[in-house]
Design an enzyme around this catalytic site. Structure first.
Site, short mmCIF file in Angstrom:
data_model
loop_
_atom_site.label_atom_id
_atom_site.label_comp_id
_atom_site.label_asym_id
_atom_site.label_seq_id
_atom_site.Cartn_x
_atom_site.Cartn_y
_atom_site.Cartn_z
N HIS A 138 3.13 3.45 -5.67
CA HIS A 138 4.09 3.19 -6.76
C HIS A 138 3.51 2.23 -7.79
O HIS A 138 2.66 1.38 -7.47
CB HIS A 138 5.43 2.69 -6.22
CG HIS A 138 5.39 1.41 -5.43
ND1 HIS A 138 5.43 0.16 -6.03
CD2 HIS A 138 5.34 1.18 -4.10
CE1 HIS A 138 5.41 -0.78 -5.10
NE2 HIS A 138 5.35 -0.19 -3.92
N ASP A 155 5.27 0.07 -9.78
CA ASP A 155 6.04 -1.13 -10.09
C ASP A 155 5.77 -2.26 -9.10
O ASP A 155 5.30 -2.05 -7.99
CB ASP A 155 7.53 -0.84 -10.14
CG ASP A 155 8.08 -0.29 -8.82
OD1 ASP A 155 7.38 0.54 -8.20
OD2 ASP A 155 9.18 -0.69 -8.41
N ASP A 176 0.99 -5.01 -3.62
CA ASP A 176 2.07 -4.07 -3.39
C ASP A 176 2.54 -3.56 -4.76
O ASP A 176 3.38 -4.18 -5.38
CB ASP A 176 3.21 -4.77 -2.65
CG ASP A 176 4.39 -3.88 -2.34
OD1 ASP A 176 4.31 -2.66 -2.56
OD2 ASP A 176 5.43 -4.43 -1.89
N GLU A 180 9.98 2.12 -7.28
CA GLU A 180 10.04 2.23 -5.82
C GLU A 180 10.67 0.98 -5.22
O GLU A 180 11.40 1.07 -4.22
CB GLU A 180 8.62 2.42 -5.26
CG GLU A 180 8.58 2.72 -3.75
CD GLU A 180 8.70 1.49 -2.87
OE1 GLU A 180 9.09 1.64 -1.68
OE2 GLU A 180 8.42 0.37 -3.34
N GLU A 181 10.40 -0.18 -5.82
CA GLU A 181 10.94 -1.43 -5.29
C GLU A 181 12.46 -1.50 -5.41
O GLU A 181 13.08 -2.36 -4.78
CB GLU A 181 10.30 -2.62 -6.00
CG GLU A 181 8.79 -2.75 -5.79
CD GLU A 181 8.41 -3.14 -4.37
OE1 GLU A 181 9.31 -3.26 -3.51
OE2 GLU A 181 7.21 -3.34 -4.12
N ASP A 201 1.54 2.19 1.26
CA ASP A 201 2.60 1.26 0.88
C ASP A 201 3.19 0.46 2.04
O ASP A 201 4.39 0.24 2.07
CB ASP A 201 3.72 2.00 0.15
CG ASP A 201 4.69 1.07 -0.56
OD1 ASP A 201 4.31 -0.08 -0.81
OD2 ASP A 201 5.83 1.48 -0.84
N HIS A 229 5.83 -9.56 -1.70
CA HIS A 229 7.07 -10.07 -2.31
C HIS A 229 7.12 -11.60 -2.28
O HIS A 229 8.19 -12.20 -2.17
CB HIS A 229 8.32 -9.48 -1.64
CG HIS A 229 8.46 -8.00 -1.81
ND1 HIS A 229 9.65 -7.33 -1.57
CD2 HIS A 229 7.59 -7.05 -2.21
CE1 HIS A 229 9.49 -6.03 -1.79
NE2 HIS A 229 8.23 -5.85 -2.19
#
Length: 378
Positions: free
Chosen positions: A83, A85, A114, A147-148, A171, A352
């Protein structure tokens, strides 16, 4: 025992491209700059590229990118996905390469491994095969947006455009050589409890205390780890106007995760029943809204998509590890459209957070695994 293979990944180029992509601001729903760069890179690698209309459907400034390149080996195409984003704080990111090969941000943002680690590994794998004239399967690539935000981009993609029946999604965190075969159903819910306002000093008995009704319902709901398969969490509650007013409205938000879809649905109905009955006993009313964000799947170890991964790991001298996660990914969408996918670790760690990191060796190893998957004949 598989013959050990070597894919001559260019580590310097890989790290440089990783750093380049990290520095592109690409927070969820604002992926335009990343998409433009990736379109150019994919076309330079000989892919035909198409951007879909996800931007209009989900409110992003870019759509999902689908790319195809014909291979030199027989067999159905394979799908590879990451992804575009990142989460916040994700603006103004810079990759810092340390002497020990670790790569971090400057400490005030996420690194964005990520999922830039996945993007960079896929691109480098293709370059490695191309430069060394290594035969490969026909390739389909899907770089997704948002995706997040519970896989919103992949949820609106037109899967009729994809020929591949097997996919590798880059991922998850953890050591490279790890793959997840199972992810849960995720149900998000929001419950509004409506009572009646009254002056808390002069006439509290004329009011219906919405917060009290909601609190009574919450105490009846099992939360946390219900069993090995199911989790429930109420994570947010807000309501009331002032300390001298009996609150007439409160909103409760939470989620359910379960490896069994039916269990998640049953738990949601139990929460609905508890809130509606408890609110009624207080003279209040509960309105429950829920949405199935992700649907659970499980891929069996003996399936071709898994066995190919294990063969490639063995050929690279790795002990391929199979696991499951309680997160979710674009792979949940793939399985709903009959594409048997697994999710691969790609060198992201402490995601994150502002202490997120990857390493040169992890990125190179991931690119080698992807190249091996692309070059597998069966």
């Amino acid at each position: 025992m598989s013959e050990k293979k070597i894919f001559p990944v260019n580590k310097d180029r890989l790290v440089k491209e990783f750093a380049e992509l990290v520095e592109i601001d690409s927070v969820s729903f604002r992926e335009r700059k990343m998409a433009d760069v990736l379109i150019q890179k994919l076309e330079e690698l000989g892919f035909s590229v198409r951007e879909d209309d996800a931007a209009k459907k989900i409110g992003s400034d870019a759509g999902n990118l689908y790319a195809y390149r014909k291979g030199t080996l027989e067999g159905e195409p394979l799908l590879f996905s990451s992804h575009m984003d990142t989460v916040e704080p994700g603006s103004g990111k810079h990759a810092v390469l340390h002497d020990d090969g670790t790569i971090t941000s400057e400490g005030d943002t996420v690194l964005g491994a990520d999922d830039v680690a996945g993007l960079a590994s896929i691109l480098e794998a293709v370059r490695t095969l191309q430069e060394n004239d290594i035969p490969h399967r026909s390739l389909e690539i899907l770089f997704t947006v948002a995706e997040e935000s519970y896989g919103k981009g992949s949820s609106v993609f037109d899967y009729d455009t994809i020929s591949a029946r097997q996919a590798y999604v880059l991922d998850i965190s953890g050591p490279v050589g790890r793959a997840s075969l199972q992810e849960p159903t995720l149900i998000s819910f929001e419950i509004s409890v409506k009572g009646k306002a009254a002056h808390a000093g002069f006439a509290p008995e004329e009011g219906v205390h919405a917060i009290a009704a909601a609190a009574a319902a919450i105490t009846k709901i099992r939360q946390g780890r219900l069993d090995d398969e199911t989790r429930v969490n109420i994570g947010k509650i807000e309501g009331g106007q002032a300390t001298n007013i009996v609150p007439d409205l409160v909103t409760v938000k939470g989620e359910i995760r379960s490896y069994r879809h039916e269990s998640a649905l049953a738990q949601m109905e139990e929460i609905r029943r508890i809130f509606e009955e408890t609110a009624k006993s207080f003279g209040a009313e509960a309105k429950v809204r829920d949405e199935v964000i992700l649907q659970a799947y499980r891929v069996e170890e003996d399936e071709a998509v898994v066995q190919r991964f294990l063969r490639v790991c063995e050929s690279l001298g790795l002990d391929g590890r199979l696991t499951k996660t309680f997160g979710g990914s674009d792979n949940n969408s793939f399985l709903r459209h009959d594409i048997r996918g697994i999710v691969l670790a790609c060198g992201m760690n402490q995601v994150h957070s502002t202490i997120e990191y990857t390493s040169v060796e992890e990125l190179a190893l991931c690119a080698s695994i992807v190249a091996g998957l692309m070059a597998e004949k069966s």
